[in-house]
Design an enzyme around this catalytic site. Structure first.
Site, PDB file in Angstrom:
ATOM      1  CE1 TYR A  95      -1.027  -4.981   4.825  1.00 29.93           C
ATOM      2  CE2 TYR A  95       0.999  -6.320   5.073  1.00 29.93           C
ATOM      3  CZ  TYR A  95       0.469  -5.380   5.534  1.00 29.93           C
ATOM      4  OH  TYR A  95       0.515  -4.552   6.469  1.00 29.93           O
ATOM      5  CB  CYS A  96      -2.783  -4.215  -1.265  1.00 29.41           C
ATOM      6  SG  CYS A  96      -3.876  -5.440  -2.228  1.00 29.41           S
ATOM      7  NE  ARG A  97      -6.693   1.326  -1.814  1.00 28.31           N
ATOM      8  CZ  ARG A  97      -5.367   1.600  -2.385  1.00 28.31           C
ATOM      9  NH1 ARG A  97      -4.166   1.217  -1.525  1.00 28.31           N
ATOM     10  NH2 ARG A  97      -5.243   1.933  -3.601  1.00 28.31           N
ATOM     11  N   GLY A  98      -6.857  -4.541  -0.526  1.00 26.77           N
ATOM     12  CA  GLY A  98      -7.979  -5.413  -1.239  1.00 26.77           C
ATOM     13  C   GLY A  98      -8.415  -4.816  -2.547  1.00 26.77           C
ATOM     14  NE  ARG A 126      -1.875  -1.159   3.867  1.00 25.81           N
ATOM     15  CZ  ARG A 126      -1.969  -1.110   5.099  1.00 25.81           C
ATOM     16  NH1 ARG A 126      -3.389  -0.345   5.039  1.00 25.81           N
ATOM     17  NH2 ARG A 126      -1.249  -0.888   5.974  1.00 25.81           N
TER      18      ARG A 126
END
Length: 95
Positions: free
Chosen positions: A90-93, A51
């Protein structure tokens, strides 16, 4: 990230020769619980928060390094040299 997070996380085992094109040798979507199991294990795992810097500062998985997705190729020196080291990105989705 808090304990209520049940989002999916992408696990990449990458070959860094192709990092500029971000080609993964193996990848899978895993749950937050599976990430916790990996972190409790004895194997080395690197968690990468892809992110923005601002989002990372607001909160992140403990021990995660921040490399925004658009900077992966230019900041690859922050990633492990050992190509067998699993990376959890991973990220915010989606959405």
């Amino acid at each position: 990230m808090n304990k209520q997070s049940t989002g999916k996380i992408i696990l990449f085992s990458m070959y860094f020769a192709a990092i500029a094109s971000f080609t993964a040798a193996q990848s899978a979507v895993i749950t937050a619980e599976q990430v916790q199991d990996w972190l409790r294990g004895s194997n080395r795992v690197v968690i990468v928060d892809v992110r923005t810097y601002e989002e990372y500062r607001e909160g992140h998985i403990p021990g995660a390094i921040n490399i925004p997705s658009e900077r992966i190729a230019t900041e690859r020196a922050l990633l492990p040299r050992d190509k067998s080291t699993p990376l959890i990105l991973y990220c915010r989705g989606i959405g």
